[in-house]
Design an enzyme around this catalytic site. Structure first.
Site, mmCIF file in Angstrom:
data_model
loop_
_atom_site.group_PDB
_atom_site.id
_atom_site.type_symbol
_atom_site.label_atom_id
_atom_site.label_comp_id
_atom_site.label_asym_id
_atom_site.label_seq_id
_atom_site.Cartn_x
_atom_site.Cartn_y
_atom_site.Cartn_z
ATOM 1 N N ASN A 183 -23.284 13.704 55.080
ATOM 2 C CA ASN A 183 -22.750 12.669 54.183
ATOM 3 C C ASN A 183 -21.464 13.123 53.502
ATOM 4 O OD1 ASN A 183 -24.680 10.681 54.665
ATOM 5 N ND2 ASN A 183 -26.059 11.449 53.087
ATOM 6 N N GLY A 186 -18.689 13.090 56.001
ATOM 7 C CA GLY A 186 -18.280 11.704 56.222
ATOM 8 C C GLY A 186 -17.389 11.207 55.102
ATOM 9 N N LYS A 189 -13.975 12.798 55.445
ATOM 10 C CA LYS A 189 -13.219 12.134 56.513
ATOM 11 C C LYS A 189 -12.633 10.808 56.029
ATOM 12 C CE LYS A 189 -13.899 9.788 60.933
ATOM 13 N NZ LYS A 189 -14.912 9.356 61.934
ATOM 14 N N TYR A 229 -34.037 27.215 54.749
ATOM 15 C CA TYR A 229 -32.774 27.474 54.041
ATOM 16 C C TYR A 229 -31.763 28.165 54.956
ATOM 17 C CZ TYR A 229 -29.599 29.106 50.368
ATOM 18 O OH TYR A 229 -28.488 29.346 49.584
#
EC number: 4.1.1.35
Length: 418
Positions: A183, A186, A189, A229
């Protein structure tokens, strides 16, 4: 002229806050007016109605409190930056241990900072001294959900980082490090922002190369108790470079080694917090295994300076940020005992599964390309942290923090020497 324009903008913003506050007060008055009418009509269900009113008014009270703070609160000194130099910066996990210190630095440097945190391990009081400031915004949001905001830089720190927390909910840890990173990439971008990923020395696993440099691929158990992790961060790094190559997103990757300082959770399960808390309370300092395992500890202010330097550099490959000064766990326990002047004894317990035996960063790359290396001596940083923990214990004893932070539960495994 530019400074005068900036001052006018600030005044206009404050006027807007006053108008918003008045509108909120008017809304609350109308809600209570409706409530009064309802009570005159309906004699039963008063408690239910009052509860609904409280639920509606509660967030508004909080907003008004923030507005009041903007007029009365004294903030730390903030550097003036022109519009050209001032950046809009997003910090995910910005109310956490490292994130809140990064918030402090970027705010004092004069930037506009938006902190996003779901408060799983972050705490509002870590950043509450900035609430109401013109350049600061705090958003309660989970990065596994998309976020739409205009920013220039993204520091992606969101993730549980201590063993009890990430072992408590391994699926959530994986989602945060994969979907959350996706996310944020994104977002980077869409808005053309540069993203810095807070990765970890855990990508090296239980290393077979010592000290660890950035070219080492690591030695990680993909199904062990820490895999959620370790592998989550490895995948996050992979996604960053995929977005860089395919989509042209500017990325920076910091591989962070053991860090300590104020605002650590006392019960986060890491060796520094464990030893300090145990020493202050006169409890046995628990060492898992022989204590011959080694770690290298850096103070949080050194790390924050390294993160900012890396973000503003032209280095797109991973960079180790840590202290190359290596100590055994047993030596570290004895040092904390001495600094606290504690009579606690050292208790040896069975070694934790997959606990790395040696960890020490090779920071030649950071020194050469960033001009960065830790400057805070270990004992100085530990003394500051011990003082912080002492105050925390005193505040908790006096019930000054309500509600108190809940200790994360562990489903399996035991704390390890992070």
């Amino acid at each position: 002229m530019m400074r005068m324009s900036w001052m006018v903008t600030v005044i206009n913003r404050r006027m807007m806050k006053i108008l918003i506050a008045l509108a909120l007060i008017a809304y609350i008055a109308s809600v209570w007016g409706t409530y009064a009418n309802m009570r005159s009509i309906q004699e039963h269900g008063e408690m239910k109605i009052e509860q609904r009113i409280d639920e509606a008014v509660g967030p508004l009270r909080e907003k008004i409190r923030e507005l009041e703070l903007s007029f009365t609160q004294k903030y730390p000194p903030v550097k003036f930056l022109s519009e050209k130099d001032r950046k809009r910066i997003l910090i995910t996990g910005g109310a956490g241990f490292v994130g809140s210190h990064l918030t402090d630095k970027l705010m004092m440097d004069g930037h506009e900072v938006t902190v996003v945190d779901n408060f799983f391990t972050g705490r509002k009081r870590n950043v509450e001294h900035w609430i109401g400031h013109e350049n600061f915004e705090l958003i309660n949001h989970d990065v596994v959900e998309p976020l739409y905001i205009e920013v220039d830089q993204i520091y992606h720190l969101a993730s549980p980082a201590s063993p009890p927390n990430y072992m408590y909910n391994p699926i959530k840890t994986l989602k945060t490090n994969t979907i959350g990173t996706l996310n944020m990439l994104g977002l980077a971008k869409r808005v053309g922002a540069r993203l810095l990923l807070a990765s970890t020395s855990e990508v090296y696993g239980d290393p077979e190369v010592h000290p660890q440099n950035e070219d080492y691929w690591g030695h990680v158990n993909p199904i062990g108790p820490r895999a959620c992790y370790d592998e989550g961060k490895r995948v996050a790094e992979t996604m960053c470079y995929a977005y860089m190559k395919q989509e042209g997103v500017e990325v920076r990757v910091a591989r962070i080694f053991n860090t300590f300082g104020s605002r650590m959770h006392m019960n986060d399960g890491r060796v520094v917090s464990n030893f300090i808390l145990q020493a202050l309370q006169g409890e046995a300092l628990t060492v898992y295994g022989s204590g011959s395992q080694t770690r290298a500890f850096q103070y949080v202010s050194d790390l924050v300076n390294g993160l900012v330097s890396l973000m503003n550099s032209n280095i797109s490959s991973p960079v180790n940020l840590g202290n190359p000064e290596e100590h055994t766990i047993l030596e570290f326990a004895q040092l904390i005992k001495s600094l606290v002047a504690s009579r606690s004894h050292i208790q040896f317990l069975p070694e934790a599964q997959d606990d790395p035996q040696r960890r020490r960063p090779d920071i030649r790359k950071a020194k050469l390309l960033l001009g960065w290396e830790p400057v805070v001596p270990l004992e100085e940083g530990l003394n500051k942290t011990i003082q912080y923990f002492s105050r925390e214990l005193e505040h908790q004893a006096n019930n000054q923090y309500i509600p108190k932070p809940k200790a994360a539960r562990m489903k399996k495994g035991r704390p390890r020497h992070n």
